[in-house]
Write a protein that holds these residues in place. Structure first.
Motif, PDB file in Angstrom:
ATOM      1  N   LYS A 120       0.854  -1.185   0.000  1.00  0.00           N
ATOM      2  CA  LYS A 120       0.000   0.000   0.000  1.00  0.00           C
ATOM      3  C   LYS A 120       0.893   1.239   0.000  1.00  0.00           C
ATOM      4  CE  LYS A 120      -3.632  -2.131   2.859  1.00  0.00           C
ATOM      5  NZ  LYS A 120      -4.333  -2.067   4.149  1.00  0.00           N
ATOM      6  N   PHE A 121       0.445   2.276  -0.669  1.00  0.00           N
ATOM      7  CA  PHE A 121       1.182   3.535  -0.645  1.00  0.00           C
ATOM      8  C   PHE A 121       0.220   4.669  -0.952  1.00  0.00           C
ATOM      9  CE2 PHE A 121       1.548   1.661  -4.854  1.00  0.00           C
ATOM     10  CZ  PHE A 121       1.225   2.699  -5.710  1.00  0.00           C
ATOM     11  N   ARG A 122       0.696   5.880  -0.719  1.00  0.00           N
ATOM     12  CA  ARG A 122      -0.130   7.058  -0.947  1.00  0.00           C
ATOM     13  C   ARG A 122       0.673   8.054  -1.776  1.00  0.00           C
ATOM     14  NH1 ARG A 122      -2.122   8.761   4.276  1.00  0.00           N
ATOM     15  NH2 ARG A 122      -3.888   7.400   3.817  1.00  0.00           N
ATOM     16  N   LEU A 123       0.138   8.393  -2.923  1.00  0.00           N
ATOM     17  CA  LEU A 123       0.775   9.382  -3.778  1.00  0.00           C
ATOM     18  C   LEU A 123       0.637  10.769  -3.156  1.00  0.00           C
ATOM     19  CD1 LEU A 123      -0.600   8.093  -7.199  1.00  0.00           C
ATOM     20  CD2 LEU A 123       1.653   7.657  -6.227  1.00  0.00           C
ATOM     21  N   SER A 124       1.511  11.665  -3.569  1.00  0.00           N
ATOM     22  CA  SER A 124       1.459  13.025  -3.027  1.00  0.00           C
ATOM     23  C   SER A 124       0.124  13.683  -3.322  1.00  0.00           C
ATOM     24  CB  SER A 124       2.599  13.854  -3.622  1.00  0.00           C
ATOM     25  OG  SER A 124       3.842  13.311  -3.249  1.00  0.00           O
ATOM     26  N   SER A 125      -0.450  13.351  -4.485  1.00  0.00           N
ATOM     27  CA  SER A 125      -1.733  13.944  -4.873  1.00  0.00           C
ATOM     28  C   SER A 125      -2.890  13.442  -4.019  1.00  0.00           C
ATOM     29  CB  SER A 125      -2.014  13.656  -6.346  1.00  0.00           C
ATOM     30  OG  SER A 125      -2.041  12.250  -6.575  1.00  0.00           O
ATOM     31  N   GLN A 126      -2.685  12.340  -3.278  1.00  0.00           N
ATOM     32  CA  GLN A 126      -3.759  11.754  -2.466  1.00  0.00           C
ATOM     33  C   GLN A 126      -3.687  12.175  -1.002  1.00  0.00           C
ATOM     34  OE1 GLN A 126      -2.759   7.631  -3.447  1.00  0.00           O
ATOM     35  NE2 GLN A 126      -4.667   7.459  -4.598  1.00  0.00           N
ATOM     36  N   THR A 127      -2.719  12.998  -0.657  1.00  0.00           N
ATOM     37  CA  THR A 127      -2.524  13.349   0.751  1.00  0.00           C
ATOM     38  C   THR A 127      -3.747  14.029   1.343  1.00  0.00           C
ATOM     39  OG1 THR A 127      -0.169  13.610   0.304  1.00  0.00           O
ATOM     40  CG2 THR A 127      -1.020  14.545   2.364  1.00  0.00           C
ATOM     41  N   ALA A 128      -4.322  14.963   0.584  1.00  0.00           N
ATOM     42  CA  ALA A 128      -5.457  15.740   1.101  1.00  0.00           C
ATOM     43  C   ALA A 128      -6.670  14.862   1.363  1.00  0.00           C
ATOM     44  CB  ALA A 128      -5.804  16.860   0.126  1.00  0.00           C
ATOM     45  N   THR A 129      -6.887  13.850   0.530  1.00  0.00           N
ATOM     46  CA  THR A 129      -8.080  13.000   0.649  1.00  0.00           C
ATOM     47  C   THR A 129      -7.842  11.761   1.500  1.00  0.00           C
ATOM     48  OG1 THR A 129      -7.496  11.819  -1.387  1.00  0.00           O
ATOM     49  CG2 THR A 129      -8.921  13.771  -1.605  1.00  0.00           C
ATOM     50  N   ASN A 130      -6.593  11.545   1.931  1.00  0.00           N
ATOM     51  CA  ASN A 130      -6.236  10.346   2.703  1.00  0.00           C
ATOM     52  C   ASN A 130      -6.524   9.059   1.943  1.00  0.00           C
ATOM     53  OD1 ASN A 130      -5.234  11.638   5.000  1.00  0.00           O
ATOM     54  ND2 ASN A 130      -7.284  11.895   5.848  1.00  0.00           N
ATOM     55  N   ALA A 131      -6.551   9.158   0.624  1.00  0.00           N
ATOM     56  CA  ALA A 131      -6.747   7.953  -0.188  1.00  0.00           C
ATOM     57  C   ALA A 131      -5.431   7.177  -0.263  1.00  0.00           C
ATOM     58  CB  ALA A 131      -7.228   8.336  -1.582  1.00  0.00           C
ATOM     59  N   PHE A 132      -5.489   5.965  -0.734  1.00  0.00           N
ATOM     60  CA  PHE A 132      -4.281   5.158  -0.869  1.00  0.00           C
ATOM     61  C   PHE A 132      -4.440   4.207  -2.043  1.00  0.00           C
ATOM     62  CE2 PHE A 132      -7.100   2.665   1.743  1.00  0.00           C
ATOM     63  CZ  PHE A 132      -6.912   1.364   1.305  1.00  0.00           C
ATOM     64  N   VAL A 133      -3.329   3.639  -2.455  1.00  0.00           N
ATOM     65  CA  VAL A 133      -3.320   2.660  -3.541  1.00  0.00           C
ATOM     66  C   VAL A 133      -2.799   1.358  -2.972  1.00  0.00           C
ATOM     67  CG1 VAL A 133      -2.388   2.070  -5.816  1.00  0.00           C
ATOM     68  CG2 VAL A 133      -2.902   4.459  -5.261  1.00  0.00           C
ATOM     69  N   GLU A 134      -3.460   0.267  -3.301  1.00  0.00           N
ATOM     70  CA  GLU A 134      -3.014  -1.057  -2.864  1.00  0.00           C
ATOM     71  C   GLU A 134      -2.964  -1.963  -4.082  1.00  0.00           C
ATOM     72  OE1 GLU A 134      -4.102  -4.515   0.434  1.00  0.00           O
ATOM     73  OE2 GLU A 134      -5.608  -3.054  -0.149  1.00  0.00           O
ATOM     74  N   GLY A 135      -1.841  -2.626  -4.257  1.00  0.00           N
ATOM     75  CA  GLY A 135      -1.729  -3.477  -5.443  1.00  0.00           C
ATOM     76  C   GLY A 135      -0.623  -4.499  -5.324  1.00  0.00           C
ATOM     77  N   ARG A 136      -0.689  -5.459  -6.230  1.00  0.00           N
ATOM     78  CA  ARG A 136       0.333  -6.502  -6.284  1.00  0.00           C
ATOM     79  C   ARG A 136       1.516  -5.964  -7.085  1.00  0.00           C
ATOM     80  NH1 ARG A 136      -0.554 -11.541  -4.495  1.00  0.00           N
ATOM     81  NH2 ARG A 136      -2.787 -11.128  -4.350  1.00  0.00           N
ATOM     82  N   ILE A 137       2.705  -6.110  -6.567  1.00  0.00           N
ATOM     83  CA  ILE A 137       3.889  -5.467  -7.131  1.00  0.00           C
ATOM     84  C   ILE A 137       4.136  -5.863  -8.584  1.00  0.00           C
ATOM     85  CG2 ILE A 137       6.405  -5.460  -7.004  1.00  0.00           C
ATOM     86  CD1 ILE A 137       5.153  -3.595  -5.043  1.00  0.00           C
ATOM     87  N   VAL A 138       4.006  -7.142  -8.902  1.00  0.00           N
ATOM     88  CA  VAL A 138       4.430  -7.613 -10.234  1.00  0.00           C
ATOM     89  C   VAL A 138       3.543  -7.089 -11.353  1.00  0.00           C
ATOM     90  CG1 VAL A 138       5.549  -9.688  -9.348  1.00  0.00           C
ATOM     91  CG2 VAL A 138       3.130  -9.772 -10.001  1.00  0.00           C
ATOM     92  N   VAL A 139       2.339  -6.631 -11.014  1.00  0.00           N
ATOM     93  CA  VAL A 139       1.453  -6.108 -12.058  1.00  0.00           C
ATOM     94  C   VAL A 139       1.287  -4.600 -11.932  1.00  0.00           C
ATOM     95  CG1 VAL A 139       0.187  -8.264 -12.332  1.00  0.00           C
ATOM     96  CG2 VAL A 139      -0.595  -6.599 -10.645  1.00  0.00           C
ATOM     97  N   SER A 140       2.011  -3.984 -11.005  1.00  0.00           N
ATOM     98  CA  SER A 140       1.910  -2.541 -10.827  1.00  0.00           C
ATOM     99  C   SER A 140       2.825  -1.823 -11.815  1.00  0.00           C
ATOM    100  CB  SER A 140       2.296  -2.157  -9.389  1.00  0.00           C
ATOM    101  OG  SER A 140       1.413  -2.742  -8.461  1.00  0.00           O
ATOM    102  N   ASP A 141       2.344  -0.702 -12.299  1.00  0.00           N
ATOM    103  CA  ASP A 141       3.079   0.076 -13.290  1.00  0.00           C
ATOM    104  C   ASP A 141       4.082   0.977 -12.575  1.00  0.00           C
ATOM    105  OD1 ASP A 141       3.882   1.195 -15.614  1.00  0.00           O
ATOM    106  OD2 ASP A 141       2.186   2.576 -15.799  1.00  0.00           O
ATOM    107  N   ILE A 142       5.191   0.376 -12.140  1.00  0.00           N
ATOM    108  CA  ILE A 142       6.204   1.096 -11.370  1.00  0.00           C
ATOM    109  C   ILE A 142       7.497   1.161 -12.193  1.00  0.00           C
ATOM    110  CG2 ILE A 142       7.582   1.096  -9.254  1.00  0.00           C
ATOM    111  CD1 ILE A 142       5.336  -0.415  -7.893  1.00  0.00           C
ATOM    112  N   PRO A 143       8.022   2.351 -12.472  1.00  0.00           N
ATOM    113  CA  PRO A 143       9.272   2.445 -13.247  1.00  0.00           C
ATOM    114  C   PRO A 143      10.442   1.875 -12.452  1.00  0.00           C
ATOM    115  CG  PRO A 143       8.649   4.592 -12.376  1.00  0.00           C
ATOM    116  CD  PRO A 143       7.499   3.674 -12.079  1.00  0.00           C
ATOM    117  N   MET A 144      11.385   1.282 -13.172  1.00  0.00           N
ATOM    118  CA  MET A 144      12.551   0.667 -12.529  1.00  0.00           C
ATOM    119  C   MET A 144      13.809   1.431 -12.910  1.00  0.00           C
ATOM    120  SD  MET A 144      13.771  -3.318 -12.470  1.00  0.00           S
ATOM    121  CE  MET A 144      14.415  -3.433 -14.138  1.00  0.00           C
ATOM    122  N   VAL A 145      14.640   1.685 -11.926  1.00  0.00           N
ATOM    123  CA  VAL A 145      15.933   2.325 -12.126  1.00  0.00           C
ATOM    124  C   VAL A 145      16.997   1.341 -11.663  1.00  0.00           C
ATOM    125  CG1 VAL A 145      17.385   4.286 -11.522  1.00  0.00           C
ATOM    126  CG2 VAL A 145      14.926   4.597 -11.728  1.00  0.00           C
TER     127      VAL A 145
END
Length: 1278
Positions: free
Chosen positions: A350-375
């Protein structure tokens, strides 16, 4: 002074952070004294860099030893590393040895003991010599210092001499390029070509040797399983120090399965290591590295020797500890890497994007299918920067550093790596909404080793990453690996300008030839690591803002195949199981509709069956109906519902599910895992959408109450998990059991319990108590446990551990940490009902623990907000608690913080229920676990509270025993084992910091481990020796007792029940007095009515007038008596004893009961008075009828006689009697009498007994319900 690179130790496979200078040196049997002198010299040179003035004095003092050393080197007496002189050409007959690692003593200590140590070193050099011929003739494991890895390989002298050739010219050139002595210590350099070929030749054998050394060689082919890793053995709670390398893998897994962040620090403790390392006398003592292993090698070896399920669980626990996990796993035996997609598949964050801080929303997802850039971060050649340490700082917030990646400054991190080069690790940064280093999630990959040696892994990262950061210091290295590289990633260079070899011209030439953007060069200038990390963070942040190449880990499979990289999910079993699971879950859009259509048996039908089962035991809704007829109607309804279930054809989803369950062992486990993964993904998506809608309605449209109520119901019903499919299996079986034994449909379902029993053996949990229907499908559970008993060949003795607690207090997490199991905690759904899971006990411990398995029962949270609004919420919690505690040998009462009040009420209700039961059976051991208590003094500080709690439990137990007339029970410990000093455990919070980037708190894992040791002691003390069949019988008996108990479960605690019982007793006395007074008055009134004709002095008053007067008099009498009861109630509640305050809420009920009693009595009196009048009037009418009928009969008889006389023939006696009978019947038919109504004596007796015995135990209720009162008295008593 610059830090040595964690991967920059000489050679492509230099140990992570091996700061020792391991340049190839040719030993000719160098004396230990000279070696010590060289080590001391290095220490001196290091001090010189730090203290220039003192170093000048030390150089003068060391002039003679240096000259002697140079002279000996030239004469061939020693080839010990000393960079102040050029290295001589290699002798082909020599062996290699690494340079000892010097200590850094204080300057003044060195000066004080200088002369003494020089003399000692010279003396040792003369005494200790090793013949060269002996070194050449022996073939034994040697330390491959040139490669930076202590690779123990068995080689002959010819093989070694051919592989270790050092060019004199290159050595001289490097020595000249380096700053004389101090820099040689900081920046060790290997000789080109000295070890690369050797690595390729020896890595395969290194793997076999390392596996043999760690005791894993047998598991290279026959993989370690999760069941084996979790089984209870002698080492489970052993604190014996590790003395052999074979014990390291087990110790690592033991700690990791308990989510201990110190798991990577396991090492052997030898007698050598027990020697003090303090003092000048230990300057020359070199640490024995033959019995240590780099944590990365240990992790790599375990992954190579584990099956997919153990790999997946290992990665899950590593992720909890914020360890980097394998993305590409190398196998130096086959020279192939594997993409660990399956192993990573189960990580959910679970994590919370900066844009979700005001609404206290969060995102929950499975890592292998999440659209996360890799460095990605890699190394080319050698680097003076510690790549892994910099990455750790990159991922850690400034206030909370964490070792995500293993580096050379960690315990055993400086041990040279042997098999883990080529490993690509991955970790993630997740924002929490405030003070984020990055505004969105980012994956960070780290390649171990030089990219020149691992071009396949480097190419893979270039195609899958958004950016690749290349750490490089050696600008004279071969850059062909970068030239003409086709890459989707943006390439960055990370260089250290403080290196003496740094050249702007060379750097410019390099970026031109490699087509690297000049702005993509990050230079570490004269700045500390914190500033440099900020620069790196800024660069990564810029990359993420403009990134186009986003590739999920699942989508990396095609890239892996292009480069010949294996994928762990490509196995036939995994793919076949996935196909079957996808067929079931692919078309699920609406989970509620899916359950209605594809899982119909467990819906409303099953809930009605559960309600019927309890109603058949408690008969609460019988009303005035005939009890036997009511019970018969309940049985008929059950048969109809079962018939309705049997009419439902097996759905396509269930047919596919049974097919998947019927596969071979590994494929079945893969299928169940895929089902759980797919269903959790669905539930998560549905819950997320419903939560958003619910939140929007509550905030923006609170007036739409109906819609909000509907959404609330959907939130409760939308979950869909593996338990729903298993529940449907149970209903298919139970419905089939209602059919004849020879029915084909029943025979078709006979194999289902065996499938579920095998699932239990495989380590999957199954549902014991249905969380939605609050019921146990006894036939199904009985069949499953019976099959399990058969599968293990009757070796099924068990110990049962249960956890109870309020909702969301970490019960499942506690069990998962303690036993390494997999109760669901992160799928967005709280546990419902109760689940049981089996853990095997190792053979060596079976006799000691007296069991073959440990059964763990996880329960839903008590005092749930969803149930709190229901009238029977106490009843639901009390039933569940009584059942699971009654089944357990050890009960864990899980409590948030230090206050145990929340569980006190439920616990003593359980005790009360046990007292009421005819046969309690077990005497469970009770432990209180207080979570989120970090104060080390909590145990002592709460001594008074624990004592107070025990006093309250004793008081409640005594009250319960008094109610049930059990004089032998006087205190809580008569029913449950509990010691306030040893049975209370205080555990700190789970997370060390704020999630999602917080690792598990080490204190949490250690406290849970300590508690686990206590449980093992409890198991040894348990007297019961029950197997699965005894457990099954006890479950059936206990559930029957729970179902028939209808009084005590409705109370919050035993004191309330006791106070209520006393109030009932008092009220019954007042009620009896009331009825007695009214009865006396009624007898008097009836007498007055019966004597009215004889005593009435005013004949003009009719009997109806008297009735009216009596009714008025009765009303006054009733009001007087009712007021008496009301006054008694007021006085009772004014008392200060008897816990009357606990039943204050029942006061109004008793007031209403008094009013009802008056109303019912008034009706009774009125009816009786009316009846008396009717009797009086009836008697008058009867007298009239008697007098009139007498004359009528006389006339009839005379008429009959006259008719007989007129007849010519004389009537016989028979004919005369017949004529009389006919006349009598005709006469009676003209008269109408009211008969008395027929009374149901059995029904009246049942209601009377039911009312009088309503506060008695379930066993009494079972006897009353189970017997037909109509049949009572028809049989002989004896």
């Amino acid at each position: 002074m610059e830090k040595p690179d964690d991967e920059g130790s000489p050679g492509a496979t230099g140990g992570e952070g091996d700061g020792r200078d391991t340049t190839p040196v040719h030993s000719t049997g160098t004396p230990d004294g000279i070696a010590a002198l060289g080590a001391m010299l290095q220490g001196f040179m290091l001090v010189q860099q730090q203290q220039h003035q003192s170093m000048q004095t030390m150089q003068q003092q060391m002039q003679l030893p240096i000259s002697q050393l140079q002279e000996e080197v030239q004469n061939g007496k020693t080839k010990q590393l000393c960079v102040v002189t050029p290295l001589p050409a290699a002798n082909p007959d020599t062996l290699t040895r690494p340079a000892p690692q010097s200590l850094d003593p204080a300057e003044e200590v060195l000066a004080e003991h200088l002369d003494k140590k020089e003399e000692e070193a010279e003396r040792k050099s003369e005494e200790v010599q090793q013949p060269l011929s002996k070194a050449n003739d022996e073939t034994k494991p040697e330390t491959d210092g040139s490669s930076g890895g202590n690779r123990e390989t068995t080689r002959g002298p010819a093989e070694v001499s051919g592989q270790h050739v050092v060019k004199k010219e290159e050595a001289e050139r490097k020595c000249e390029a380096e700053e004389p002595v101090p820099k040689a210590i900081d920046e060790p350099k290997p000789e080109e070509g000295s070890s690369r070929e050797n690595i390729k030749i020896t890595q395969g054998s290194c793997l076999r040797e390392l596996l043999s050394m760690t005791g894993l060689e047998d598991h290279y082919e026959n993989k370690l399983t999760l069941s084996t890793a979790l089984e209870i053995n002698a080492n489970t709670t052993s604190d014996e120090p590790l003395t052999t390398m074979q014990s390291l893998p087990g110790a690592f897994l033991k700690k990791l399965m308990m989510a201990n962040v110190n798991a990577r620090s396991v090492k052997c403790l030898n007698t050598d290591q027990e020697v003090s390392n303090y003092g000048v006398d230990n300057l020359y003592t070199d640490t024995d590295s033959s019995n240590v292993i780099n944590p990365l090698d240990l992790i790599t070896a375990l992954f190579l020797c584990s099956d997919g399920f153990l790999q997946q669980e290992t990665v899950q626990k590593m992720s909890m500890c914020q360890f980097a996990v394998p993305l590409l796993l190398p196998n130096c035996d086959t020279k192939q890497s594997t993409l660990m997609l399956w192993a990573l598949r189960d990580i959910v964050r679970k994590f919370r994007l900066s844009s979700q801080t005001a609404t206290n929303a969060f995102v929950e997802g499975r890592i292998v299918v999440s659209d996360i850039p890799m460095v990605s971060f890699v190394r080319l050649g050698e680097s003076s920067l510690s790549k892994s340490q910099i990455l750790n700082k990159l991922l850690s917030n400034p206030q909370q550093y964490h070792d995500t990646f293993v580096h050379h400054n960690m315990e055993c991190g400086d041990v040279p790596r042997q098999i883990s080069d080529g490993l690509v690790e991955i970790s993630w940064y997740f924002p929490s909404g405030n003070r984020n280093m990055f505004t969105e999630p980012v994956a960070v990959a780290n390649l171990r080793g030089d990219i020149k040696s691992f071009e396949t892994q480097f190419s893979f990262l270039c195609q899958t990453s958004a950016a690749v950061y290349i750490f490089i210091d050696d600008f004279e290295a071969d850059f062909k690996v970068l030239e003409g590289k086709i890459t989707k990633a943006e390439l960055f260079l990370v260089v250290n300008s403080q290196k003496k070899t740094f050249s702007v011209d060379t750097l410019t030439k390099m970026i031109t030839n490699c087509h690297i953007n000049p702005t993509n060069v990050i230079v570490k200038k004269k700045q500390n690591d914190a500033e440099f990390v900020k620069t790196l963070q800024s660069s990564v942040g810029d990359v993420m803002e403009k990134i186009k190449n986003r590739l999920t880990i699942e989508n990396m499979v095609d890239v892996a195949h292009q480069f010949g990289i294996l994928v762990d999910e490509d196995s036939d079993e995994c793919q076949s199981a996935r196909k079957t699971a996808d067929e079931i879950t692919r078309n699920i859009k609406d989970t509620i509709q899916f359950k209605d259509k594809q899982l119909p048996l467990q819906g409303q039908i099953w809930k009605e069956l559960s309600q019927l089962e309890k109603e058949r035991c408690r008969l609460r809704n019988a009303g005035d109906q005939d009890i036997e007829h009511y019970k018969s109607s309940l049985n008929k309804k059950e048969a109809e519902l079962r018939k309705k279930q049997n009419k439902c054809d097996m759905s396509d989803a269930m047919a596919s599910f049974i097919y998947g369950m019927s596969r071979s062992g590994p494929e079945r486990s893969y299928f169940l895992k895929w089902m759980r993964i797919n269903l959790d993904n669905l539930s998560r998506q549905n819950l997320s959408a419903l939560r958003d809608r619910y939140k929007d309605l509550c905030q923006n449209s609170p007036e739409k109450k109906d819609e909000i109520k509907d959404l609330d119901k959907q939130l409760s019903d939308c979950s869909l998990g593996l338990e729903h499919f298993l529940r449907e299996l149970g209903q298919l079986y139970e419905a089939a059991c209602s059919l004849p034994e020879d029915s084909p449909q029943r025979q078709q379902m006979e194999h289902l319990p065996g499938l579920c029993a095998q699932m239990l053996l495989d380590g999957f949990p199954i549902e014991l108590v249905d969380g939605d229907a609050s019921n146990i499908p006894l036939k199904w559970i009985s069949a499953v446990l019976t099959q399990l008993h058969t599968l293990v060949e009757s070796n099924s003795k068990i110990r049962v551990v249960t956890v109870l607690g309020v909702q969301s207090t970490g019960k499942s997490t506690l069990l998962n940490t303690m036993f390494g199991v997999q109760f669901a905690v992160s799928s967005g759904r709280c546990t419902r009902g109760a689940f049981m899971l089996l853990i095997k006990v190792n053979k060596e411990l079976k006799e000691e623990l007296k069991c073959d398995f440990i059964m763990i029962i996880d329960t839903e949270g008590l005092k749930s907000p969803e149930l709190a609004q229901l009238d029977d919420s106490h009843e639901h919690d009390n039933e569940l608690a009584t059942l699971v505690i009654g089944l357990s040998d050890v009960t864990i009462i899980n409590i948030a913080m230090e206050n145990s009040t929340e569980m006190k009420d439920i616990l003593q209700i359980v005790v009360h229920a046990f007292i009421r039961m005819k046969e309690v059976g077990k005497k469970p051991i009770c432990h209180f676990v207080h979570q989120n208590v970090s104060d080390m003094s909590a145990h002592d500080n709460n001594m008074r509270d624990r004592k107070k709690l025990l006093e309250q439990l004793n008081e409640m137990t005594l009250a319960a025993a008094r109610m049930e007339k059990k004089e032998n029970i006087t205190k809580f410990t008569d029913v449950m084992e509990y010691d306030p000093d040893t049975s209370s455990c205080y555990i700190p919070g789970l997370w060390h910091g704020t999630p999602p980037m917080a690792p598990v708190n080490a204190g949490y894992s250690e406290a849970v481990y300590s508690f686990k040791k206590t449980l093992m002691k409890d198991f040894r003390k348990c007297q019961s020796n029950d197997d699965m069949t005894h457990f099954l019988k006890w479950t059936q008996s206990l559930w029957e007792s729970v179902k028939f108990e209808k009084f005590i479960f409705s109370f919050r605690n035993s004191l309330v029940a006791d106070a209520y019982s006393r109030l009932c007793s008092e009220y019954n006395g007042w009620e009896w007095t009331f009825q007695k007074e009214m009865y006396k008055w009624m007898v008097s009134a009836e007498t007055k009515m019966s004597n009215i004709v004889m005593t009435d002095q005013h004949p003009q008053r009719s009997i109806r007038d008297v009735l009216q007067d009596l009714v008025i008099e009765a009303s006054g009498k009733l009001s007087l008596e009712e007021k008496e009861i009301q006054d008694n109630l007021v006085k009772y509640f004014e008392k200060e004893d008897g816990h009357v305050n606990l039943v204050e809420k029942y006061k109004e009920d008793f007031v209403n009961s008094a009013k009802t009693l008056r109303r019912e009595t008034e009706n009774t009196v009125r009816n009786k008075l009316q009846g008396a009048v009717e009797i009086k009037e009836g008697m008058t009418e009867l007298n009239n009828i008697k007098s009139s009928q007498a004359s009528t009969m006389e006339k009839k008889v005379l008429t009959l006689l006259q008719n007989c006389r007129k007849k010519e023939s004389v009537l016989s006696d028979e004919e005369l009697s017949e004529e009389f009978e006919n006349m009598w019947k005709k006469t009676l038919s003209d008269i109408h009498f009211k008969g008395l109504p027929r009374r149901d004596v059995a029904q009246g007796a049942f209601f009377m007994l039911s009312g009088n015995l309503s506060t008695r135990g379930g066993h009494v209720n079972k006897m009353l319900v189970g017997n037909n009162l109509v049949e009572c008295g028809k049989k002989n008593l004896l």
